[in-house]
Design an enzyme around this catalytic site. Structure first.
Site, PDB file in Angstrom:
ATOM      1  N   SER A  16       0.838  -1.199   0.000  1.00 52.04           N
ATOM      2  CA  SER A  16       0.000   0.000   0.000  1.00 52.04           C
ATOM      3  C   SER A  16       0.873   1.249   0.000  1.00 52.04           C
ATOM      4  O   SER A  16       2.094   1.167   0.156  1.00 52.04           O
ATOM      5  CB  SER A  16      -0.918   0.019   1.236  1.00 52.04           C
ATOM      6  N   LEU A  18       3.167   4.436  -0.233  1.00 49.79           N
ATOM      7  CA  LEU A  18       4.399   4.726  -0.960  1.00 49.79           C
ATOM      8  C   LEU A  18       5.023   3.458  -1.525  1.00 49.79           C
ATOM      9  O   LEU A  18       5.584   3.465  -2.625  1.00 49.79           O
ATOM     10  CB  LEU A  18       5.398   5.429  -0.037  1.00 49.79           C
ATOM     11  N   ASP A  37       5.301  -7.596   2.858  1.00 48.85           N
ATOM     12  CA  ASP A  37       4.265  -6.924   3.638  1.00 48.85           C
ATOM     13  C   ASP A  37       3.703  -7.897   4.667  1.00 48.85           C
ATOM     14  O   ASP A  37       3.727  -9.122   4.466  1.00 48.85           O
ATOM     15  CB  ASP A  37       3.134  -6.424   2.729  1.00 48.85           C
ATOM     16  N   VAL A  59       9.027  -6.806   9.040  1.00 52.48           N
ATOM     17  CA  VAL A  59      10.381  -6.246   9.024  1.00 52.48           C
ATOM     18  C   VAL A  59      11.012  -6.185  10.408  1.00 52.48           C
ATOM     19  O   VAL A  59      12.242  -6.119  10.529  1.00 52.48           O
ATOM     20  CB  VAL A  59      10.398  -4.836   8.387  1.00 52.48           C
ATOM     21  N   SER A 148      11.280  10.771   7.314  1.00 56.30           N
ATOM     22  CA  SER A 148      10.095  11.636   7.339  1.00 56.30           C
ATOM     23  C   SER A 148      10.525  13.019   7.769  1.00 56.30           C
ATOM     24  O   SER A 148      11.502  13.176   8.519  1.00 56.30           O
ATOM     25  CB  SER A 148       9.042  11.100   8.314  1.00 56.30           C
ATOM     26  N   TYR A 161       7.135   8.218  16.757  1.00 60.11           N
ATOM     27  CA  TYR A 161       7.303   8.236  15.300  1.00 60.11           C
ATOM     28  C   TYR A 161       8.498   9.088  14.893  1.00 60.11           C
ATOM     29  O   TYR A 161       9.338   8.667  14.080  1.00 60.11           O
ATOM     30  CB  TYR A 161       6.021   8.763  14.654  1.00 60.11           C
ATOM     31  N   LYS A 165      12.025   7.930  12.943  1.00 58.07           N
ATOM     32  CA  LYS A 165      12.446   8.485  11.658  1.00 58.07           C
ATOM     33  C   LYS A 165      13.759   9.256  11.777  1.00 58.07           C
ATOM     34  O   LYS A 165      14.563   9.273  10.837  1.00 58.07           O
ATOM     35  CB  LYS A 165      11.339   9.370  11.081  1.00 58.07           C
TER      36      LYS A 165
END
Length: 255
Positions: A16, A18, A37, A59, A148, A161, A165
């Site tokens: 899904s 990107l 995935d 992952v 990000s 988050y 990143k």
């Protein structure tokens, strides 16, 4: 490295957002895609659409990744491109209403976004490093991670988050230096506000409001714009060890 017929590539989180956009774009250039995935239905659907192979992989679990790489290489040979798009984006404040941030949620976010990127990159690099060079300069492959803009300017509720990143940003240069002698390039892209499932789930007026916060162009970015940059990174051999902001010059405010 030119992307052409039969260039093997792996995309984590390819079911899904990107990841799927990258899969479709690279497949259109002739690459042979393996989609990693956790969502088997979404991952298989993209693989079927582009004539690729689906590998069920988490992952954050190195053993799961090992099995995925084995299946992908069995189908297509040694991957020459790895694009890490798997990630999660939970929101929770450092402390709220007298309660601390959920430590399990913080750990899970880093496990998927940061650890998962490194685990996948390390396994790809191990395979690429013993493969034959494919460029005149001795290049053997390219690894692209997804950071990000939150890794630079995390917003309220983004502690986990943003930290994950920022970790991806911090990985980029040392990994590129580690792998330079092996002819493996490492780059990261730091997207801004994109039309991913998370944002597309918001009301239309909210999406438009968010897009207007981007200096120029004043809109949400399309995932194909990420895929086009990823292609340029793959094909421009001097791009190495850097993080590219793909954000229309936005700088995130507190909220």
């Amino acid at each position: 490295m030119r992307i052409g017929a039969d260039t093997p590539a792996i995309i984590t989180g390819g079911g899904s957002g990107l990841g799927a956009a990258n899969a479709r774009h690279l497949a259109g250039l002739g690459a042979k895609l393996a989609i990693f995935d956790r969502d088997a239905d979404a991952g298989q659907a993209v693989a079927d659409e582009i004539g690729g192979v689906f590998c069920a992989a988490d992952v954050s679990d190195p053993e799961s990744l090992t099995a995925g790489f084995k299946k992908a290489r069995s189908a297509h040979g040694q991957e020459r491109i790895l694009i890490c798009c798997a990630g999660i984006a939970p929101a929770q404040k450092t402390a709220s209403k007298g309660q601390p941030h959920d430590p399990a949620l913080f750990a899970t976010t880093l496990s998927v976004n940061l650890n998962g990127s490194f685990f996948a990159a390390s396994q790809a690099a191990a395979g690429m490093s013993v493969a034959d060079p494919i460029t005149a300069d001795g290049g053997r492959g390219v690894i692209i991670m997804t950071a990000s803009v939150a890794g630079y300017e995390g917003q309220i509720g983004q502690a986990a988050y943003a930290a994950s990143k920022a970790g991806v940003i911090g990985l980029t240069v040392p990994m590129a230096r580690d792998l330079a002698r092996d002819g493996i390039r490492v780059m990261a892209i730091a997207p801004g506000l994109f039309k991913t499932p998370m944002l597309l789930g918001l009301p239309e007026e909210v999406q438009q409001s968010l897009g207007q916060q981007v200096p120029f162009p004043a809109r949400l970015a399309d995932p194909i714009e990420y895929a086009m940059l990823a292609q340029q990174i793959c094909e421009n051999d001097m791009l190495n060890g850097s993080v590219i902001r793909l954000d229309g010059a936005i700088r995130l405010g507190p909220r």
